[in-house]
Write a protein that holds these residues in place. Structure first.
Motif, PDB file in Angstrom:
ATOM      1  N   PRO A   1       0.844  -1.207   0.000  1.00  0.00           N
ATOM      2  CA  PRO A   1       0.000   0.000   0.000  1.00  0.00           C
ATOM      3  C   PRO A   1       0.872   1.247   0.000  1.00  0.00           C
ATOM      4  O   PRO A   1       1.757   1.405   0.850  1.00  0.00           O
ATOM      5  CB  PRO A   1      -0.811  -0.134   1.292  1.00  0.00           C
ATOM      6  CG  PRO A   1      -0.833  -1.612   1.577  1.00  0.00           C
ATOM      7  CD  PRO A   1       0.491  -2.127   1.108  1.00  0.00           C
TER       8      PRO A   1
ATOM      9  N   TYR B   1      -9.545   5.642  -2.688  1.00  0.00           N
ATOM     10  CA  TYR B   1      -8.360   6.456  -2.494  1.00  0.00           C
ATOM     11  C   TYR B   1      -8.566   7.822  -3.128  1.00  0.00           C
ATOM     12  O   TYR B   1      -9.498   8.041  -3.909  1.00  0.00           O
ATOM     13  CB  TYR B   1      -7.114   5.773  -3.070  1.00  0.00           C
ATOM     14  CG  TYR B   1      -7.151   5.522  -4.565  1.00  0.00           C
ATOM     15  CD1 TYR B   1      -6.601   6.436  -5.460  1.00  0.00           C
ATOM     16  CD2 TYR B   1      -7.735   4.373  -5.086  1.00  0.00           C
ATOM     17  CE1 TYR B   1      -6.625   6.207  -6.822  1.00  0.00           C
ATOM     18  CE2 TYR B   1      -7.767   4.139  -6.450  1.00  0.00           C
ATOM     19  CZ  TYR B   1      -7.215   5.056  -7.310  1.00  0.00           C
ATOM     20  OH  TYR B   1      -7.249   4.827  -8.663  1.00  0.00           O
TER      21      TYR B   1
ATOM     22  N   SER C   1      -8.541  -0.049  -7.076  1.00  0.00           N
ATOM     23  CA  SER C   1      -8.105  -0.450  -5.744  1.00  0.00           C
ATOM     24  C   SER C   1      -9.255  -1.053  -4.951  1.00  0.00           C
ATOM     25  O   SER C   1     -10.436  -0.774  -5.197  1.00  0.00           O
ATOM     26  CB  SER C   1      -7.527   0.763  -4.996  1.00  0.00           C
ATOM     27  OG  SER C   1      -7.120   0.415  -3.709  1.00  0.00           O
ATOM     28  N   ARG C   2      -8.892  -1.871  -3.953  1.00  0.00           N
ATOM     29  CA  ARG C   2      -9.910  -2.456  -3.069  1.00  0.00           C
ATOM     30  C   ARG C   2     -10.475  -1.408  -2.134  1.00  0.00           C
ATOM     31  O   ARG C   2     -11.578  -1.576  -1.618  1.00  0.00           O
ATOM     32  CB  ARG C   2      -9.292  -3.587  -2.243  1.00  0.00           C
ATOM     33  CG  ARG C   2      -8.828  -4.784  -3.067  1.00  0.00           C
ATOM     34  CD  ARG C   2      -8.128  -5.782  -2.170  1.00  0.00           C
ATOM     35  NE  ARG C   2      -6.931  -5.181  -1.557  1.00  0.00           N
ATOM     36  CZ  ARG C   2      -6.239  -5.781  -0.595  1.00  0.00           C
ATOM     37  NH1 ARG C   2      -6.628  -6.958  -0.129  1.00  0.00           N
ATOM     38  NH2 ARG C   2      -5.163  -5.183  -0.100  1.00  0.00           N
TER      39      ARG C   2
ATOM     40  N   GLU D   1      -1.447  -0.688  -5.338  1.00  0.00           N
ATOM     41  CA  GLU D   1      -2.365  -0.591  -4.203  1.00  0.00           C
ATOM     42  C   GLU D   1      -2.191   0.809  -3.618  1.00  0.00           C
ATOM     43  O   GLU D   1      -1.425   1.021  -2.679  1.00  0.00           O
ATOM     44  CB  GLU D   1      -2.041  -1.667  -3.165  1.00  0.00           C
ATOM     45  CG  GLU D   1      -3.010  -1.727  -1.999  1.00  0.00           C
ATOM     46  CD  GLU D   1      -4.413  -2.183  -2.389  1.00  0.00           C
ATOM     47  OE1 GLU D   1      -5.361  -1.786  -1.703  1.00  0.00           O
ATOM     48  OE2 GLU D   1      -4.534  -2.921  -3.387  1.00  0.00           O
TER      49      GLU D   1
END
Length: 406
Positions: A240, A284, A280-281, A260
């Protein structure tokens, strides 16, 4: 090329003494100045960064950091060279084209014998400067080729700052997951490559001390050279990352599709920039500041992000895919902004256009009736847009350019 440059550990830094606690504010002052003493709410960008970092730490089994200040790293490592004297990066081609045009203008329409002589002298100076390295008036700058590597070595999150010079630049995913960053650079001057921290790693890569050789301002030196100035930077997509990139003058390609990301900030300068964002999961924040050139941003299918776009002088283009969930705030500049959308994507557009034009497809219907003396303003949306459902929501505040949605 030389062997990869890696950072070596340094002794731990001494701990700072604890700061004394601030005395409480008297009740009288709280009553007289409640607004000044009330802490301000954090901005949306800062709040998103804090939430993203806290979520990553929870996934890694670590404590959240909302109420804890960042402490000094327990260990520092890195390679730093000649940090004194970092001049601003400029596009020498544009400077010398401007000098040449001004010289020709003075020589032709300046009027008078003196103006003509000054113009011809400037033209002669420019010509001698451009051909100087090839006739021995001054030397050429030394072009270097080197590789810089920082291993993962226990890092769980990363903050990476890239300051790209006047060169072609490429940023993409790293195949070797044992490294955090692997940069293969062809450059002149010196490179500041430093890393600090252990689990929360901070890495800086920038060009410094570009030297005083006149040849580095001469575009013919690089056009005639055997090696082209290129920065090829690879980043670990599994860590990340908070990523900041300041682009120089030249073509830039940023393939971040596998990253990420927790936060992204791009500062464009001169030249063309192509950016491929990740799906991305976690949601952001991305901030893109346009420059004097062309900026193209591709948002993939299923992306979750909030994006601020500050238009520059050139052309800005945003391309979205299906199933995107994005909040986009655009401040128009001098150039135009173009947004490409798939026909099945739910979209809402709130626009306030100044001098420029607003062009929307026929599938958008206006849901507000707002009249302005100059420009256009209002709220438009597609028929499949529903409040609270995943969609692309665009807020546009216009400048001199236009907004075109396709």
């Amino acid at each position: 090329a030389e062997a990869p440059v890696s950072a070596s550990p340094r002794p731990p830094m001494p701990e700072r003494p604890a700061m004394p606690e601030r005395p409480p504010v008297p009740e009288r002052l709280r009553q007289e100045e409640p607004e000044r003493l009330t802490p301000r709410e954090p901005s949306n960008a800062h709040q998103l960064r804090r939430e993203a970092m806290s979520e990553v730490r929870r996934d890694l089994g670590r404590e959240p950091v909302e109420d804890k200040p960042r402490t000094a790293p327990a260990q520092s490592r890195g390679r730093m060279r000649s940090l004194e004297g970092t001049p601003q990066q400029t596009d020498s081609r544009m400077v010398w084209i401007g000098v040449l045009v001004a010289s020709l203008f003075m020589a032709t329409v300046g009027g008078g014998l003196l103006a003509s002589l000054l113009g011809l002298a400037l033209v002669a100076f420019v010509v001698l400067f451009l051909i100087g390295p090839f006739i021995g008036l001054y030397g050429k700058p030394e072009i270097k080729h080197e590789r810089f590597v920082e291993p993962v070595d226990g890092a769980q999150t990363a903050t990476i700052d890239l300051n790209l010079p006047v060169a072609e630049a490429r940023v993409g995913p790293l195949a070797d997951r044992n490294n955090l960053i692997d940069a293969d650079l062809v450059y002149y001057g010196d490179i500041d490559f430093s890393a600090s921290g252990l689990r929360d790693r901070r890495v800086t890569l920038r060009q410094v001390n570009m030297g005083r050789n006149l040849g580095m301002f001469n575009p013919l030196v690089y056009m005639s050279g055997k090696e082209k100035l290129v920065w090829d930077v690879k980043l670990n997509p599994d860590i990340p990352t908070e990523l900041t990139i300041n682009a120089g003058a030249g073509d830039v390609r940023l393939d971040l599709s596998e990253m990420e990301l927790m936060f992204l900030k791009l500062q464009c300068a001169l030249g063309a920039m192509k950016v491929f964002l990740p799906a991305s999961r976690r949601r952001y924040m991305a901030t893109i500041n346009g420059g004097a050139g062309e900026t193209r941003v591709t948002v993939p299918r299923g992306a979750l992000l909030d994006m601020d776009v500050n238009g520059g002088v050139g052309h800005t283009e945003l391309s979205f895919s299906s199933d995107s969930d994005a909040r986009v705030r655009i401040r128009g500049g001098v150039g135009d902004v173009q947004i490409d959308l798939p026909p099945d994507l739910p979209v809402q557009v709130r626009a306030s256009v100044g001098v420029g034009d607003l062009n929307l497809p026929s599938r958008f219907r206006k849901v507000t009736k707002e009249e302005r003396f100059v420009g256009q303003s209002g709220l438009w949306q597609t028929d499949n847009f529903r409040e609270g459902d995943p969609a692309v929501i665009i807020e546009y505040s216009g400048g001199v350019g236009s907004l075109k949605v396709r």
